[in-house]
Design an enzyme around this catalytic site. Structure first.
Site, PDB file in Angstrom:
ATOM      1  N   ASP A 117     148.764  75.726  -1.222  1.00 55.90           N
ATOM      2  CA  ASP A 117     149.677  76.914  -1.261  1.00 55.90           C
ATOM      3  C   ASP A 117     150.839  77.314  -0.534  1.00 55.90           C
ATOM      4  O   ASP A 117     151.147  77.797   0.000  1.00 55.90           O
ATOM      5  CB  ASP A 117     148.490  78.188  -0.178  1.00 55.90           C
ATOM      6  CG  ASP A 117     147.644  78.641  -1.497  1.00 55.90           C
ATOM      7  OD1 ASP A 117     147.416  77.572  -2.929  1.00 55.90           O
ATOM      8  OD2 ASP A 117     146.951  79.409  -1.541  1.00 55.90           O
ATOM      9  N   ASP A 224     134.828  74.327  -3.284  1.00 58.81           N
ATOM     10  CA  ASP A 224     134.704  75.304  -4.333  1.00 58.81           C
ATOM     11  C   ASP A 224     134.465  77.391  -4.226  1.00 58.81           C
ATOM     12  O   ASP A 224     134.164  77.319  -2.904  1.00 58.81           O
ATOM     13  CB  ASP A 224     132.278  75.126  -4.955  1.00 58.81           C
ATOM     14  CG  ASP A 224     132.562  75.395  -5.717  1.00 58.81           C
ATOM     15  OD1 ASP A 224     133.335  76.498  -6.598  1.00 58.81           O
ATOM     16  OD2 ASP A 224     131.981  74.937  -6.508  1.00 58.81           O
TER      17      ASP A 224
HETATM   18  C1  GDL Z   1     142.994  79.332  -2.692  1.00 59.75           C
HETATM   19  C2  GDL Z   1     143.423  78.409  -1.597  1.00 59.75           C
HETATM   20  C3  GDL Z   1     142.288  79.922  -0.753  1.00 59.75           C
HETATM   21  C4  GDL Z   1     141.956  80.591  -1.951  1.00 59.75           C
HETATM   22  C5  GDL Z   1     141.981  80.585  -2.791  1.00 59.75           C
HETATM   23  C6  GDL Z   1     140.906  81.487  -3.365  1.00 59.75           C
HETATM   24  C7  GDL Z   1     142.271  76.443  -1.785  1.00 59.75           C
HETATM   25  C8  GDL Z   1     142.557  75.063  -1.156  1.00 59.75           C
HETATM   26  N1  GDL Z   1     143.216  77.077  -1.085  1.00 59.75           N
HETATM   27  O1  GDL Z   1     144.341  78.569  -3.840  1.00 59.75           O
HETATM   28  O2  GDL Z   1     143.036  79.646   0.211  1.00 59.75           O
HETATM   29  O3  GDL Z   1     140.722  80.893  -0.462  1.00 59.75           O
HETATM   30  O4  GDL Z   1     142.462  80.278  -3.319  1.00 59.75           O
HETATM   31  O5  GDL Z   1     141.792  82.513  -3.549  1.00 59.75           O
HETATM   32  O6  GDL Z   1     142.172  76.843  -2.616  1.00 59.75           O
END
Ligand code: GDL
Length: 446
Positions: A117, A224
């Site tokens: 992100d 996950d």
């Molecule tokens: C994401 C974020 C996570 C977030 C999830 C669900 C990863 C590696 N990073 O992209 O922090 O909680 O989606 O919204 O999953």
């Protein structure tokens, strides 16, 4: 060594200390062994990643690590420098090493460097030096590995790529060839996170994981997001660990779940993951779910008496999985559709059946307000309020239809007034663009 457990890695309010202790208790009781601390909204995790914790935070974190160890669990700390790190800047490297050293000193068992992100930009000089974003990020992690190990022999270093799911790779996020470049450049001892074909993957197949493992040159660790709900404030995910064949366990170096932001709602996510990890032979998610739900039932005592198991099934089916409602919720939705839109001779029968089930669920939502476990109620409250409002409207609509002779649906409700009901900027924006089942959007002409 296979890692199994929980990532506190969502957006939104981090868990409290008491909630983390409760999570550790559940994990220890259910055979999960690893906790990764990386709440997106701990400022020191991302926004001010260069700044070490102050004395009070250090004491809190040290006590947390101790509590985790006391239950025999591994404590990993995640840091996300990617928002503004300059990969080639020695001062930024030093800041990262200092943060790692501070956390290692208070006992962490490993460090996760997370580049999820973030903008997939890299400045020209860094690009010239490493040839790719993947190369620059791998260098940062590779440099950390010996330092981490010198401090704490046996400590792990983990890595989250900038494209961390199949869809992002297909879209070219992180630059062409990111995964292969990362696989080649990253030290073999560094574990890599992966969320599956999507950020929130309804299904993850063995073939998909094998393909990613080949490109990364190591089996990934599954991060996950099946039960994460931070992307939709109206939902909680109470369904089973599902959509992953048991054989997937052999294709990954670990499975960690990043669940609902509200810890009191994570019982089903953690429990069914633990059952999946221990299952022999076959995996029946619904059967495991029903067993786990029975274990959860005692938490639903109200001041007005216990909630029945069947009520809890109906409620939890309304908050099931990201791409799937539970069977009872599907049945209710189908019945509601018939009750309002069927024009065959049997529409009155459908309407009467719908009224029974909708009224029951609406009243159940009301009864939950007297749950004795107040944190559980507070976590559910806004969502079940929403559901209750819609069920109340449905009941009024069906009653209004039943009162007609021709079955038309046109009525008003004094409890669902324009603007206070389904109002606000976000709701109005939602109505502007209609999404179709194939994903395309069209403009809703008023
Ligand atoms: C994401 C974020 C996570 C977030 C999830 C669900 C990863 C590696 N990073 O992209 O922090 O909680 O989606 O919204 O999953």
């Amino acid at each position: 060594m296979f890692l199994s457990g929980v990532i506190e890695g969502f957006y939104g309010p981090p868990w409290t200390t008491a909630e983390r202790h409760a999570a550790f208790d559940q994990m220890a009781a259910w055979g999960l062994d690893t906790y990764l601390y990386c709440p997106k909204d701990d400022l020191h995790h991302r926004a001010i990643w260069r700044e070490p914790y102050g004395a009070a935070d250090v004491a809190t974190m040290a006590a947390l690590i101790e509590a985790c160890h006391a239950r025999g669990l591994r404590f990993l700390y995640g840091i996300g420098p990617g928002l503004d790190i300059r990969y080639g800047d020695p001062a930024d490297r030093e800041a990262l090493h200092a943060r790692a050293a501070q956390m290692l000193t208070i006992g962490i068992d490993g460090l996760a460097v997370l580049f999820d992100d973030i903008p997939d930009r890299i400045d020209e000089r860094d690009l010239a030096r490493w040839g790719s974003l993947a190369g620059a990020q791998a260098d940062v992690a590779n440099e950390l590995l010996p330092r981490v190990r010198a401090h704490t022999p046996g400590a792990r270093v983990l890595f989250c790529p900038t494209p961390y799911c199949g869809r992002m790779v297909a879209a070219g996020h992180g630059g062409a060839g990111y995964l292969d470049a990362l696989g080649a450049a990253l030290h073999q001892d560094i574990g890599v996170f992966w969320t599956g074909p999507d950020i929130v993957s309804a299904e993850i197949g063995v073939d998909h994981m094998q393909d990613i493992a080949r490109r990364l040159r190591r089996p990934p660790i599954l991060w996950d997001n099946l039960h994460a709900n931070d992307y939709d404030g109206r939902r909680v995910l109470l369904g089973p660990y599902a959509g992953r064949p048991l054989a997937l366990r052999d294709e990954v170096a670990g499975i960690l779940t990043n669940p609902n932001t509200e810890f009191p709602l994570d019982f089903m996510a953690l429990r069914t993951l633990s059952l999946y990890l221990r299952a022999d032979g076959t995996w029946d998610p619904r059967a495991a779910w029903l067993a786990a739900l029975r274990e959860w039932l005692p938490s639903f005592e109200t001041v007005g008496g216990p909630i029945e198991f069947d009520d809890l099934v109906l409620l939890a089916d309304c908050y099931y999985l990201p791409c799937e409602e539970g069977p009872r919720a599907e049945a209710l939705l189908a019945r509601a559709h018939l009750a309002l839109a069927d024009t065959s001779a049997s529409w009155r029968e459908h309407a009467t059946a719908c009224l029974g089930e909708a009224t029951r669920l609406r009243d159940l939502c009301g009864r939950l307000a007297t749950l004795k476990q107040r944190p559980l109620f507070h976590a559910l409250s806004r969502r079940i309020w929403d559901l209750r409002e819609e069920l109340d409207l449905l009941v009024r609509a069906v009653e209004a239809r039943l009162a007609t002779t021709d079955g038309t649906v046109a009525f008003r409700s004094d409890f669902h007034l324009p603007r206070t009901y389904r109002g606000g900027t976000a709701a109005r924006l939602q109505r502007l663009l209609t999404q179709h089942p194939d994903g395309t959007f069209t403009v809703q002409v008023p």
